[in-house]
Design an enzyme around this catalytic site. Structure first.
Site, PDB file in Angstrom:
ATOM      1  N   GLU A 148       0.633  -2.534  12.629  1.00 56.00           N
ATOM      2  CA  GLU A 148       0.803  -4.183  12.384  1.00 56.00           C
ATOM      3  C   GLU A 148       1.243  -4.743  13.742  1.00 56.00           C
ATOM      4  OE1 GLU A 148       3.405  -3.961   9.278  1.00 56.00           O
ATOM      5  OE2 GLU A 148       2.180  -4.071   7.675  1.00 56.00           O
ATOM      6  N   TRP A 208       0.966  -1.234   0.004  1.00 59.26           N
ATOM      7  CA  TRP A 208       0.144   0.078  -0.088  1.00 59.26           C
ATOM      8  C   TRP A 208       0.972   1.186   0.046  1.00 59.26           C
ATOM      9  CZ3 TRP A 208      -2.220   2.422   4.835  1.00 59.26           C
ATOM     10  CH2 TRP A 208      -1.123   2.314   6.061  1.00 59.26           C
ATOM     11  N   ASP A 209       2.196   0.946   0.386  1.00 61.64           N
ATOM     12  CA  ASP A 209       3.054   2.227   0.313  1.00 61.64           C
ATOM     13  C   ASP A 209       2.930   2.948  -1.187  1.00 61.64           C
ATOM     14  OD1 ASP A 209       4.028   0.256   2.014  1.00 61.64           O
ATOM     15  OD2 ASP A 209       6.018   1.017   2.077  1.00 61.64           O
ATOM     16  N   LYS A 229       2.314   0.636  16.355  1.00 60.93           N
ATOM     17  CA  LYS A 229       3.462   0.704  15.353  1.00 60.93           C
ATOM     18  C   LYS A 229       3.698   2.083  14.412  1.00 60.93           C
ATOM     19  CE  LYS A 229       5.687  -1.817  11.645  1.00 60.93           C
ATOM     20  NZ  LYS A 229       5.616  -3.154  10.929  1.00 60.93           N
ATOM     21  N   GLN A 230       2.417   2.526  13.889  1.00 63.68           N
ATOM     22  CA  GLN A 230       2.697   3.674  13.110  1.00 63.68           C
ATOM     23  C   GLN A 230       0.927   4.273  12.977  1.00 63.68           C
ATOM     24  OE1 GLN A 230       3.095   0.342  10.094  1.00 63.68           O
ATOM     25  NE2 GLN A 230       2.399   1.792   8.524  1.00 63.68           N
TER      26      GLN A 230
HETATM   27  O1  IFM Z   1       3.506  -1.390   4.141  1.00 60.71           O
HETATM   28  C1  IFM Z   1       4.623  -1.095   5.184  1.00 60.71           C
HETATM   29  C2  IFM Z   1       3.834  -1.536   6.258  1.00 60.71           C
HETATM   30  O2  IFM Z   1       3.016  -0.598   6.529  1.00 60.71           O
HETATM   31  C3  IFM Z   1       4.904  -1.431   7.679  1.00 60.71           C
HETATM   32  N1  IFM Z   1       5.788  -2.272   7.122  1.00 60.71           N
HETATM   33  C4  IFM Z   1       6.685  -2.159   5.988  1.00 60.71           C
HETATM   34  C5  IFM Z   1       5.640  -2.268   4.923  1.00 60.71           C
HETATM   35  C6  IFM Z   1       6.458  -1.883   3.616  1.00 60.71           C
HETATM   36  O3  IFM Z   1       7.041  -0.759   3.846  1.00 60.71           O
END
Ligand code: IFM
Length: 731
Positions: free
Chosen positions: A480, A341-342, A592-593
């Protein structure tokens, strides 16, 4: 133009940063990327790499396919009075009397024109001192041509130099061989080259090189390391210059890659290096015309911003709608070149606003992979299109089920391929944004609508009617750390948004593109019952919300877990997850984010226009966020700027813009963080500058700049027209 603000410089060779800098100094042209490895190709720890979009292979014993490290087109070996030029000799443990000495070293990547230079001062064992200038570029005007120039200047003495211009067919992915043992060699006079084929998927890569000097003699033509060799003796203070040109084709481009590469490199040699460079530079000028963002008052962030946009531009395919940008671009082997999804939510928006055709290519990559998405949905018992979390050439799910062995030999189950299902909506979101910003109805009716609608069909079959509402179980949201949870607010709310937009789109199609409406409704089986179901889901989707505290709940049960005050874990050089350990951290509120914050960024006032709820969400989730992913800081910068938290926004922005330059996470050796690069653009343009489409359908800015920034200037393409803005700080 301040060259300093356009140039990445390494002063003095820094062997401890070898792999980090190989990534940073990558050149590319949207067809391939070549790491900043050295021409002499003799660094024992070096990770040489040329990655070509779309060339994947699944080697025996590997869990999933990966982008293949193509043959190395860089080798140039120089001897000065018989002394091999090498940086390895410069290490004290390698100093032997017969070897030379490195007296000076400077490397510069010119972001404005995509040219990499390295200047060396070198003393041979004979005592002769030479200056060596290397230059290279991957042509942006002819994406199959790579050019190198080497100039040797006799500074002291009258040295005899020999230059061996090679090709190396032996490349591996850090030890994993993807090549079939047989190969074909080039036969044309004055040209070296070969064609190699990948072991599993039979992709063929043809590479041919020549040197524009009639004295060059071929050595080892039929081997895996052919070369063109030239010698010259220099009078004191004179110089000699050689140009090596290389062409690369694959069977994705033409039926006969080696023959085509050979013919093209011969023609390129007739054009000559200077003419090729001039064409390349003028293409770069066109790139920057709409991609550059000028920040007055902050040279550091100015440079870092250009650096991130350079890396997006060299990774973005211009001429190919069947490839996409991997999480680590084409600058390293991390994440095996897989597409996440990046791409749609991070890397694509800057391209959408500055080079819409490139954004279109990225969306067409998904369109052409609908079959894989439908296969995944079908295999999981759903209807419609369920895009894979990790995607390669085939479009089928390529997320590995297991991690590589941990230090204790154990394997960790990777659930993202099963449960990070929001990717379907992320892609639909990008389609919608593309339509909004370009107004390209043709794209929408021919391609975009099918993506957006068939992913909606998937969600209609995926949601669960439970407890008098609609729920979605077993999900991984952007955070995640918390796997297989029920009712991720990010996922549920984005699905609701998705179905709303699907209805709006169908209505538009019915009124403006009747034939496409009929075609899609029939092909995707969008029956009245299905539509009724979508409306019901929109009305009764469970959106976890704490009405007492007036904030969104990341998922039910989130606040029952242990609270860890993440800001107390400063200064730290690793993630809080690593400090607490995997088992404990997943039982805590450490995120995580950006998750709820990501939802705020994507939906803005559509999520809530209530400023207090926005602030409550921020105050709740920001202090719980680990930023364990490079995707996180830029999104926080974007949202914080919107909330007027400018100092925090700036801190987050600075962090995002320097993730690769400063290698904060210690993994840049594996490649650039494409998403962070795209996030930097969005934080600047949507966050600090507040660019938006207003109620009249025009674009406008609503700037909230950091105090020390005087102004930000940028251009975007809105509905086919270039629009330029300068926003100033009133202070
Ligand atoms: O897509 C990301 C995910 O959101 C976090 N871990 C790394 C992946 C790839 O950059």
């Amino acid at each position: 133009m301040h060259k300093r603000l356009w140039t990445l410089i390494e002063r003095g060779f820094q062997p401890e940063r070898l792999n980090h800098y190989e990534t940073l100094f990558t050149i590319g042209n949207g067809y391939l990327g070549t790491r900043g490895s050295f021409e002499e190709n003799d660094q024992p720890q070096g990770i040489a790499g040329t990655l070509i979009h779309g060339i994947y292979d699944h080697a025996a014993g590997m869990l999933v396919p990966e982008l293949v490290n193509a043959p190395n087109w860089l080798p140039i070996h120089i001897t000065v009075d018989g002394t091999p030029f090498t940086l390895v000799n410069d290490r004290p443990d390698n100093l032997r009397p017969v070897n030379g000495a490195l007296l000076g070293y400077e490397r510069a990547l010119h972001l404005d024109r995509g040219v990499l230079n390295r200047d060396i001062l070198f003393r041979a064992a004979s005592g002769s001192v030479v200056r060596i200038n290397f230059e290279r570029f991957a042509s942006l005007s002819d994406i199959h041509i790579m050019a190198q120039r080497v100039r040797v200047i006799a500074v002291d003495g009258s040295p005899t130099i020999t230059v061996r211009f090679g090709l190396d067919a032996d490349s591996t992915n850090t030890g994993v061989n993807h090549w079939h043992p047989t190969f074909t060699s080039a036969t044309q006079e004055g040209v070296i080259g070969f064609e190699r084929m990948t072991g599993q998927l039979n992709y063929r890569v043809g590479i041919a090189a020549t040197v524009t000097d009639p004295r060059a003699a071929i050595e080892g033509r039929d081997g895996l390391h052919p070369a063109l060799v030239v010698s010259a003796t220099l009078a004191p203070e004179t110089s000699v210059t050689f140009d090596k040109l290389t062409a690369i084709y694959t069977n994705r481009d033409v039926a006969n890659p080696l023959e085509t590469a050979t013919a093209v490199v011969v023609a390129a040699a007739q054009q000559g290096y200077d003419a090729l460079l001039a064409l390349h530079e003028s293409e770069w000028a066109r790139y920057w015309d709409t991609s550059d963002i000028v920040i007055e008052g902050d040279d550091e962030c100015q440079f870092a911003t250009r650096f991130t946009q350079y890396h997006l531009l060299i990774a973005a395919p211009r001429h190919d709608e069947n490839v996409s940008i991997g999480a680590k671009t084409l600058s390293g082997l991390g994440y095996k070149g897989h597409v996440f999804w990046d791409t749609e939510l991070f890397a694509l928006p800057p391209l959408l606003l500055s080079h819409p055709n490139m954004a279109r290519n990225l969306l067409l990559y998904r369109y052409h992979r609908l079959a894989g998405a439908r296969q995944k949905a079908h295999e999981n018992g759903f209807a419609g299109a369920m895009f894979p979390w990790e995607s390669t050439d085939t479009g089928i799910e390529t997320t590995p089920k297991w991690s590589d062995p941990q230090p204790d030999g154990s394997l960790i189950r990777i659930w993202t391929g099963d449960s990070e299902q929001h990717i379907a909506t992320d892609i639909a979101y990008a389609v919608w944004q593309f339509w909004r910003w370009t107004g390209d109805n043709n794209f929408m009716t021919r391609y975009g609508a099918e993506i957006l609608l068939d992913t909606a069909v998937f969600w209609g079959s995926r949601v669960e009617a439970k407890n008098g509402r609609y729920e979605i179980s077993q999900q991984i949201g952007p955070d995640e750390y918390h796997e297989n949870i029920d009712n991720s607010v990010f996922t549920n709310r984005m699905v609701m948004w998705h179905l709303e937009k699907a209805l709006v789109l169908l209505d538009w199609l019915q009124r403006h593109a009747k034939a496409d409406y009929k075609r899609l409704v029939e092909a995707l089986k969008i029956t009245p019952e299905r539509l009724e179901n979508w409306r019901d889901i929109i009305a009764r989707m469970f959106i976890p919300f704490d009405s007492e505290k007036q904030l969104h709940i990341q998922f039910p049960g989130f606040f029952d877990m242990e609270y860890i005050p993440v800001p107390n874990y400063q200064p730290r050089t690793t993630s809080v997850q690593a400090i607490l350990g995997h088992t404990r951290s997943i039982q805590t509120q450490v995120i995580k984010q950006a998750d709820v914050v990501m939802l705020m960024a994507l939906l803005g006032d559509e999520l809530t226009s209530d400023e207090q709820i926005k602030r409550n969400n921020w105050d709740t989730y920001f202090p719980r966020t680990d930023h364990g992913s490079s995707l996180s800081p830029a999104i926080h910068a974007w949202v914080a700027a919107g909330l007027g938290l400018i100092e925090t926004a700036y801190d987050q922005f600075y962090h995002a813009a320097h993730i690769d330059l400063q290698d904060n996470k210690g993994n840049v050796r594996d490649g650039m963080h494409a998403a962070a690069c795209g996030g930097v653009y969005q934080a600047l343009i949507f966050g600090f500058c507040g660019l938006h489409i207003n109620a009249d359908g025009d674009i406008a800015v609503a700037p909230k700049l950091p105090e020390h920034w005087r102004s930000v200037s940028f251009s975007v393409i809105y509905r086919g027209e270039k629009r330029s803005f300068t926003v100033r700080n009133p202070r």
